[in-house]
Every structure is written in structure tokens, then in C-alpha cells.
Design a protein around this motif. Structure first.
Motif, PDB file in Angstrom:
ATOM      1  N   PHE A  13      42.381  49.553  27.517  1.00  0.00           N
ATOM      2  CA  PHE A  13      41.549  49.388  28.703  1.00  0.00           C
ATOM      3  C   PHE A  13      42.029  48.223  29.552  1.00  0.00           C
ATOM      4  CE2 PHE A  13      38.581  51.286  25.665  1.00  0.00           C
ATOM      5  CZ  PHE A  13      37.963  52.265  26.434  1.00  0.00           C
ATOM      6  N   SER A  14      41.716  48.314  30.837  1.00  0.00           N
ATOM      7  CA  SER A  14      41.814  47.162  31.722  1.00  0.00           C
ATOM      8  C   SER A  14      40.421  46.958  32.299  1.00  0.00           C
ATOM      9  CB  SER A  14      42.793  47.430  32.865  1.00  0.00           C
ATOM     10  OG  SER A  14      42.266  48.379  33.773  1.00  0.00           O
ATOM     11  N   PHE A  15      40.043  45.722  32.471  1.00  0.00           N
ATOM     12  CA  PHE A  15      38.791  45.383  33.142  1.00  0.00           C
ATOM     13  C   PHE A  15      39.086  44.200  34.050  1.00  0.00           C
ATOM     14  CE2 PHE A  15      36.949  47.449  29.357  1.00  0.00           C
ATOM     15  CZ  PHE A  15      36.084  48.337  29.976  1.00  0.00           C
ATOM     16  N   PRO A  16      38.399  44.104  35.172  1.00  0.00           N
ATOM     17  CA  PRO A  16      38.612  42.943  36.040  1.00  0.00           C
ATOM     18  C   PRO A  16      38.218  41.647  35.324  1.00  0.00           C
ATOM     19  CG  PRO A  16      37.412  44.669  37.205  1.00  0.00           C
ATOM     20  CD  PRO A  16      37.468  45.061  35.757  1.00  0.00           C
ATOM     21  N   ASN A  17      39.125  40.708  35.236  1.00  0.00           N
ATOM     22  CA  ASN A  17      38.878  39.361  34.706  1.00  0.00           C
ATOM     23  C   ASN A  17      38.234  39.310  33.320  1.00  0.00           C
ATOM     24  OD1 ASN A  17      39.806  38.193  37.197  1.00  0.00           O
ATOM     25  ND2 ASN A  17      37.887  38.949  38.072  1.00  0.00           N
ATOM     26  N   PRO A  18      38.828  39.959  32.313  1.00  0.00           N
ATOM     27  CA  PRO A  18      38.246  39.846  30.975  1.00  0.00           C
ATOM     28  C   PRO A  18      38.456  38.436  30.418  1.00  0.00           C
ATOM     29  CG  PRO A  18      40.361  40.930  30.827  1.00  0.00           C
ATOM     30  CD  PRO A  18      40.070  40.734  32.305  1.00  0.00           C
ATOM     31  N   PRO A  19      37.485  37.909  29.671  1.00  0.00           N
ATOM     32  CA  PRO A  19      37.700  36.589  29.077  1.00  0.00           C
ATOM     33  C   PRO A  19      38.763  36.680  27.985  1.00  0.00           C
ATOM     34  CG  PRO A  19      35.646  37.543  28.278  1.00  0.00           C
ATOM     35  CD  PRO A  19      36.186  38.476  29.336  1.00  0.00           C
ATOM     36  N   PRO A  20      39.488  35.587  27.728  1.00  0.00           N
ATOM     37  CA  PRO A  20      40.514  35.632  26.674  1.00  0.00           C
ATOM     38  C   PRO A  20      39.890  35.774  25.293  1.00  0.00           C
ATOM     39  CG  PRO A  20      40.276  33.409  27.542  1.00  0.00           C
ATOM     40  CD  PRO A  20      39.414  34.302  28.384  1.00  0.00           C
ATOM     41  N   ARG A  21      40.641  36.409  24.391  1.00  0.00           N
ATOM     42  CA  ARG A  21      40.214  36.574  23.006  1.00  0.00           C
ATOM     43  C   ARG A  21      40.545  35.305  22.242  1.00  0.00           C
ATOM     44  NH1 ARG A  21      42.190  37.670  17.992  1.00  0.00           N
ATOM     45  NH2 ARG A  21      41.139  39.240  16.760  1.00  0.00           N
ATOM     46  N   ARG A  27      46.360  60.606  27.380  1.00  0.00           N
ATOM     47  CA  ARG A  27      45.781  60.746  28.721  1.00  0.00           C
ATOM     48  C   ARG A  27      45.570  59.363  29.287  1.00  0.00           C
ATOM     49  NH1 ARG A  27      41.905  61.455  25.426  1.00  0.00           N
ATOM     50  NH2 ARG A  27      42.192  63.651  25.131  1.00  0.00           N
ATOM     51  N   GLU A  28      45.594  59.289  30.609  1.00  0.00           N
ATOM     52  CA  GLU A  28      45.423  58.017  31.296  1.00  0.00           C
ATOM     53  C   GLU A  28      44.602  58.282  32.555  1.00  0.00           C
ATOM     54  OE1 GLU A  28      48.384  54.372  32.332  1.00  0.00           O
ATOM     55  OE2 GLU A  28      49.138  56.381  32.741  1.00  0.00           O
ATOM     56  N   VAL A  29      43.519  57.535  32.704  1.00  0.00           N
ATOM     57  CA  VAL A  29      42.654  57.730  33.871  1.00  0.00           C
ATOM     58  C   VAL A  29      42.228  56.388  34.444  1.00  0.00           C
ATOM     59  CG1 VAL A  29      41.751  59.970  33.111  1.00  0.00           C
ATOM     60  CG2 VAL A  29      40.568  57.886  32.449  1.00  0.00           C
ATOM     61  N   PHE A  30      42.065  56.353  35.759  1.00  0.00           N
ATOM     62  CA  PHE A  30      41.493  55.184  36.414  1.00  0.00           C
ATOM     63  C   PHE A  30      40.033  55.495  36.669  1.00  0.00           C
ATOM     64  CE2 PHE A  30      40.344  52.499  40.024  1.00  0.00           C
ATOM     65  CZ  PHE A  30      40.701  51.264  39.493  1.00  0.00           C
ATOM     66  N   ARG A  31      39.150  54.640  36.154  1.00  0.00           N
ATOM     67  CA  ARG A  31      37.710  54.839  36.305  1.00  0.00           C
ATOM     68  C   ARG A  31      37.242  54.002  37.495  1.00  0.00           C
ATOM     69  NH1 ARG A  31      35.778  53.528  30.433  1.00  0.00           N
ATOM     70  NH2 ARG A  31      36.686  51.564  31.086  1.00  0.00           N
ATOM     71  N   ALA A  33      34.500  53.663  39.194  1.00  0.00           N
ATOM     72  CA  ALA A  33      33.220  52.945  39.122  1.00  0.00           C
ATOM     73  C   ALA A  33      33.351  51.618  38.381  1.00  0.00           C
ATOM     74  CB  ALA A  33      32.161  53.811  38.455  1.00  0.00           C
ATOM     75  N   ARG A  34      34.281  51.529  37.439  1.00  0.00           N
ATOM     76  CA  ARG A  34      34.477  50.306  36.646  1.00  0.00           C
ATOM     77  C   ARG A  34      35.694  49.505  37.080  1.00  0.00           C
ATOM     78  NH1 ARG A  34      33.083  50.925  30.452  1.00  0.00           N
ATOM     79  NH2 ARG A  34      31.026  51.838  30.610  1.00  0.00           N
ATOM     80  N   GLN A  35      36.460  50.056  38.043  1.00  0.00           N
ATOM     81  CA  GLN A  35      37.725  49.440  38.436  1.00  0.00           C
ATOM     82  C   GLN A  35      38.568  49.154  37.193  1.00  0.00           C
ATOM     83  OE1 GLN A  35      38.884  48.741  41.860  1.00  0.00           O
ATOM     84  NE2 GLN A  35      37.494  50.480  41.783  1.00  0.00           N
ATOM     85  N   SER A  36      38.683  50.183  36.357  1.00  0.00           N
ATOM     86  CA  SER A  36      39.271  50.008  35.035  1.00  0.00           C
ATOM     87  C   SER A  36      40.142  51.208  34.656  1.00  0.00           C
ATOM     88  CB  SER A  36      38.145  49.865  34.006  1.00  0.00           C
ATOM     89  OG  SER A  36      38.625  49.942  32.695  1.00  0.00           O
ATOM     90  N   TRP A  37      41.304  50.904  34.057  1.00  0.00           N
ATOM     91  CA  TRP A  37      42.134  51.941  33.455  1.00  0.00           C
ATOM     92  C   TRP A  37      41.688  52.188  32.028  1.00  0.00           C
ATOM     93  CZ3 TRP A  37      45.521  55.035  35.751  1.00  0.00           C
ATOM     94  CH2 TRP A  37      46.033  54.651  36.993  1.00  0.00           C
ATOM     95  N   LYS A  38      41.822  53.436  31.586  1.00  0.00           N
ATOM     96  CA  LYS A  38      41.627  53.810  30.185  1.00  0.00           C
ATOM     97  C   LYS A  38      42.799  54.710  29.818  1.00  0.00           C
ATOM     98  CE  LYS A  38      38.622  56.167  26.888  1.00  0.00           C
ATOM     99  NZ  LYS A  38      39.530  57.196  26.377  1.00  0.00           N
ATOM    100  N   CYS A  39      43.533  54.278  28.819  1.00  0.00           N
ATOM    101  CA  CYS A  39      44.711  55.028  28.378  1.00  0.00           C
ATOM    102  C   CYS A  39      44.583  55.293  26.880  1.00  0.00           C
ATOM    103  CB  CYS A  39      45.978  54.219  28.663  1.00  0.00           C
ATOM    104  SG  CYS A  39      47.502  55.093  28.265  1.00  0.00           S
TER     105      CYS A  39
END
Length: 127
Positions: free
Chosen positions: A56-64, A30-34, A36-42
Motif C-alpha cells: 500500500f501507499s498512503f499519504p504521509n504514513p508515520p515511520p515504523r 493486480r494493482e489499483v489506485f484508490r 478516495a484514499r489517494q492510495s495505491w494497492k498492489c
């Protein structure tokens, strides 16, 4: 009882989704765009496994931090029955990997490669 899922945050969602589906052979559950979080979850099914990957996608995550290795989860390892064939597939997809090594305790062959964000991944040959 068992690992249920592993969560991965991607810096470029589409690029990572393509990598995990096209290169590693995962299938989308399943794949949804959330909104409220401006985030994909697949949710991705791992071939031959009951565990899955949450991408997940999140706006501007810091690098690992991967190099040097930091405390925490070190890598994600995938079992393969034929390491040579799997490596040919990676080569065909343009994915670089380290030299194949042999586990000195089990005699199994293994190697490491990276996802689009540099997350260390391992292929471990099982019989």
C-alpha cells in the motif's frame, strides 16, 4: 488454515514496488489506485507460496519503529533453498544484509536484511 497475506505500507510506493518485484522476485497480481484514499494497492505473489503481499501507499504514513524493536510484528521471513545464492542476488541488487547465523535449535542458516523503509526481513534456508 494458513496465512493469506501480509500488508505493508510503503513511504515511497514506486521504490518499494521495485524492491519487492525486482529484488525479491514477487509478481504483480493486480494493482489499483484508490482515488478516495489517494492510495495505491498492489497484490504481489510471493514465488513458490500461496500467500501474498499487499503493498500500500498512503499519504504521509508515520515511520515504523524498528530500532529499538517494538511490540508487535517483528519481521517477515522468506524461505530459501540456497541462502548463498540468494545472498549473491541481494549483493548484485545492492542490498545489505547481516552476517549469516545458524539457528541453534534447527541448524538452519539465516540472515536479516531490510526493505526500503527499514522493515526487517529474514531469509531462512530450508532443505
Amino acid at each position: 488454515m494458513r496465512i493469506h497475506h501480509v500488508a505493508i505500507i510503503a513511504s515511497d510506493y514506486e521504490r518499494s514496488r521495485d524492491f519487492y518485484v525486482r529484488v525479491l522476485g514477487c509478481t504483480v497480481i493486480r494493482e489499483v489506485f484508490r482515488e478516495a484514499r489517494q492510495s495505491w494497492k498492489c497484490d504481489l505473489a510471493i514465488p513458490g507460496d500461496s500467500a501474498c503481499i499487499e503493498l500500500f501507499s498512503f499519504p504521509n504514513p508515520p515511520p515504523r519503529v524498528s530500532n529499538p524493536e517494538a511490540a508487535g510484528l517483528r519481521h517477515l521471513a522468506f524461505a530459501t533453498k540456497d541462502l548463498a545464492a540468494t545472498l549473491k542476488h541481494l549483493e548484485h541488487c545492492g542490498v545489505a544484509y547481516e552476517a549469516v547465523r545458524v539457528d541453534e535449535y534447527t541448524g538452519a542458516k539465516f540472515t536479516f536484511f531490510k526493505d526500503p523503509d527499514g522493515l526487517p526481513l529474514e531469509l531462512y534456508e530450508v532443505q
